[in-house]
Design a protein around this motif. Structure first.
Motif, mmCIF file in Angstrom:
data_model
loop_
_atom_site.group_PDB
_atom_site.id
_atom_site.type_symbol
_atom_site.label_atom_id
_atom_site.label_comp_id
_atom_site.label_asym_id
_atom_site.label_seq_id
_atom_site.Cartn_x
_atom_site.Cartn_y
_atom_site.Cartn_z
ATOM 1 N N ARG A 1 0.830 -1.199 0.000
ATOM 2 C CA ARG A 1 0.000 0.000 0.000
ATOM 3 C C ARG A 1 0.871 1.258 0.000
ATOM 4 N N ILE A 2 1.980 1.186 0.749
ATOM 5 C CA ILE A 2 2.873 2.351 0.818
ATOM 6 C C ILE A 2 3.726 2.451 -0.440
ATOM 7 N N PHE A 3 4.232 1.312 -0.890
ATOM 8 C CA PHE A 3 5.084 1.267 -2.081
ATOM 9 C C PHE A 3 4.447 0.300 -3.080
ATOM 10 N N PRO A 4 3.501 0.746 -3.902
ATOM 11 C CA PRO A 4 2.820 -0.144 -4.831
ATOM 12 C C PRO A 4 3.822 -0.830 -5.772
ATOM 13 N N PRO A 5 3.600 -2.122 -6.071
ATOM 14 C CA PRO A 5 4.511 -2.828 -6.981
ATOM 15 C C PRO A 5 4.622 -2.099 -8.310
ATOM 16 N N ALA A 6 5.828 -2.061 -8.845
ATOM 17 C CA ALA A 6 6.078 -1.322 -10.085
ATOM 18 C C ALA A 6 6.842 -2.194 -11.069
ATOM 19 N N CYS A 7 6.612 -1.928 -12.347
ATOM 20 C CA CYS A 7 7.320 -2.618 -13.423
ATOM 21 C C CYS A 7 8.815 -2.319 -13.318
ATOM 22 N N LEU A 8 9.653 -3.344 -13.479
ATOM 23 C CA LEU A 8 11.096 -3.170 -13.381
ATOM 24 C C LEU A 8 11.659 -2.279 -14.482
ATOM 25 N N LEU A 9 10.945 -2.185 -15.606
ATOM 26 C CA LEU A 9 11.469 -1.419 -16.732
ATOM 27 C C LEU A 9 10.900 -0.009 -16.826
ATOM 28 N N CYS A 10 9.584 0.130 -16.714
ATOM 29 C CA CYS A 10 8.989 1.460 -16.921
ATOM 30 C C CYS A 10 8.478 2.095 -15.641
ATOM 31 N N SER A 11 8.520 1.357 -14.534
ATOM 32 C CA SER A 11 8.084 1.837 -13.212
ATOM 33 C C SER A 11 6.585 2.065 -13.103
ATOM 34 N N ALA A 12 5.818 1.644 -14.114
ATOM 35 C CA ALA A 12 4.362 1.745 -14.008
ATOM 36 C C ALA A 12 3.857 0.762 -12.957
ATOM 37 N N ARG A 13 2.728 1.092 -12.321
ATOM 38 C CA ARG A 13 2.159 0.180 -11.336
ATOM 39 C C ARG A 13 1.828 -1.144 -12.012
ATOM 40 N N SER A 14 2.222 -2.227 -11.378
ATOM 41 C CA SER A 14 2.007 -3.541 -11.962
ATOM 42 C C SER A 14 2.033 -4.588 -10.861
ATOM 43 N N THR A 15 1.149 -5.556 -10.986
ATOM 44 C CA THR A 15 1.163 -6.658 -10.018
ATOM 45 C C THR A 15 2.207 -7.702 -10.383
ATOM 46 N N ARG A 16 2.802 -7.568 -11.564
ATOM 47 C CA ARG A 16 3.845 -8.478 -12.030
ATOM 48 C C ARG A 16 5.153 -7.712 -12.141
ATOM 49 N N PRO A 17 6.310 -8.405 -12.145
ATOM 50 C CA PRO A 17 7.600 -7.700 -12.263
ATOM 51 C C PRO A 17 7.712 -6.853 -13.527
ATOM 52 N N LEU A 18 7.086 -7.323 -14.628
ATOM 53 C CA LEU A 18 7.003 -6.519 -15.850
ATOM 54 C C LEU A 18 5.540 -6.286 -16.175
ATOM 55 N N CYS A 19 5.211 -5.047 -16.535
ATOM 56 C CA CYS A 19 3.836 -4.744 -16.927
ATOM 57 C C CYS A 19 3.541 -5.415 -18.277
ATOM 58 N N PRO A 20 2.279 -5.602 -18.641
ATOM 59 C CA PRO A 20 1.944 -6.279 -19.899
ATOM 60 C C PRO A 20 2.581 -5.619 -21.133
ATOM 61 N N GLY A 21 2.656 -4.286 -21.136
ATOM 62 C CA GLY A 21 3.239 -3.598 -22.283
ATOM 63 C C GLY A 21 4.716 -3.894 -22.441
ATOM 64 N N CYS A 22 5.472 -3.818 -21.353
ATOM 65 C CA CYS A 22 6.918 -4.082 -21.415
ATOM 66 C C CYS A 22 7.180 -5.541 -21.739
ATOM 67 N N LEU A 23 6.349 -6.435 -21.203
ATOM 68 C CA LEU A 23 6.514 -7.858 -21.495
ATOM 69 C C LEU A 23 6.308 -8.127 -22.985
ATOM 70 N N ALA A 24 5.282 -7.518 -23.576
ATOM 71 C CA ALA A 24 5.008 -7.713 -24.999
ATOM 72 C C ALA A 24 6.092 -7.109 -25.875
ATOM 73 N N ASP A 25 6.727 -6.040 -25.384
ATOM 74 C CA ASP A 25 7.737 -5.345 -26.179
ATOM 75 C C ASP A 25 9.123 -5.980 -26.105
ATOM 76 N N LEU A 26 9.296 -7.011 -25.288
ATOM 77 C CA LEU A 26 10.602 -7.662 -25.223
ATOM 78 C C LEU A 26 10.956 -8.266 -26.586
ATOM 79 N N PRO A 27 12.245 -8.355 -26.912
ATOM 80 C CA PRO A 27 12.660 -8.890 -28.224
ATOM 81 C C PRO A 27 12.590 -10.414 -28.252
ATOM 82 N N TRP A 28 11.371 -10.960 -28.365
ATOM 83 C CA TRP A 28 11.185 -12.414 -28.356
ATOM 84 C C TRP A 28 11.882 -13.040 -29.562
ATOM 85 N N HIS A 29 12.537 -14.158 -29.337
ATOM 86 C CA HIS A 29 13.351 -14.815 -30.367
ATOM 87 C C HIS A 29 12.491 -15.859 -31.086
#
Length: 229
Positions: free
Chosen positions: A9-37
């Protein structure tokens, strides 16, 4: 309310890359934008090939490993994330990479066990952890596969492969591994962060096959591509 809930509540979880609030380590946008092989690639070393056939290098000099699955291409932001994990101890990155790898190998043949690329004991004392092991823990948990941390070890504290040419890389890791586990007839998947030339993975795969493994696959987070790809 537990301490974890209060903290969130004090420090809401944030995306490791863009710092947007996210319940996961990476937000859906950053996850989709990764350079998938996901381009057509050599099934043995995962380098891009026109129709997914074996590349010339694997045909001319077949490596000891049988196949490679790479989750991502080693490009931005992986070229920032992986060094932050390895050299700056940002361990929160390891589960993210492990989840990406687990997703990428979801349809791959299941091995009997996972083995993380070993670090020499001196390097572990300096860093406090083996980054490949931390990635492998997540893959093991996600896929329900046993993680073997005892069968293989690095016997020499070899200099980093980065910056060495191919032949120098091969000389650098020659005889660098030993295997003492009961792996006769086993199918092994090796876990590592980045495959560049594959010489370390090739040497470890050869060591495992000499010890009796019947099949060795490489499961890597990221594949480095040659210039122009």
């Amino acid at each position: 309310m537990n301490i974890s809930s209060i903290f969130n509540r004090i420090f809401p979880p944030a995306c490791l890359l863009c710092s947007a609030r996210s319940t996961r380590p990476l937000c859906p946008g950053c996850l989709a934008d990764l350079p998938w092989h996901r381009q057509p690639q050599c099934p043995q070393c995962a380098l891009p090939t026109p129709d997914g056939q074996l590349c010339g290098a694997c045909l001319k000099h077949p490596p000891a490993f049988d196949r490679t699955h790479a989750a991502l291409t080693y490009a931005f932001p992986l070229d920032r994330m992986i060094p932050r994990l390895k050299y700056h101890g940002q361990l929160a990155i390891a589960p993210v990479l492990g989840e990406c790898l687990a997703e990428a190998v979801g349809h791959a043949p299941r091995p009997d066990r996972l083995i993380a690329m070993p670090l020499h004991a001196q390097r572990i004392r300096e860093r406090g952890f083996n980054h490949a092991t931390e990635i492998a823990r997540t893959v093991s948990r996600q896929l329900g596969l046993p993680l073997d941390l005892a069968s293989c070890r690095r016997t020499r504290d070899t200099p980093p492969q980065m910056g060495l040419k191919h032949d120098a890389r091969r000389r650098n890791v020659r005889g660098a591994f030993a295997c003492s586990g009961e792996i006769q007839g086993q199918r092994i998947a090796l876990i590592d962060d980045v495959m560049t030339t594959g010489t370390s993975l090739d040497e470890l795969a050869a060591t495992l096959k000499c010890a009796g493994a019947c099949e060795v696959s490489c499961w890597v987070v990221a594949r480095t591509l040659p210039p122009g790809h």
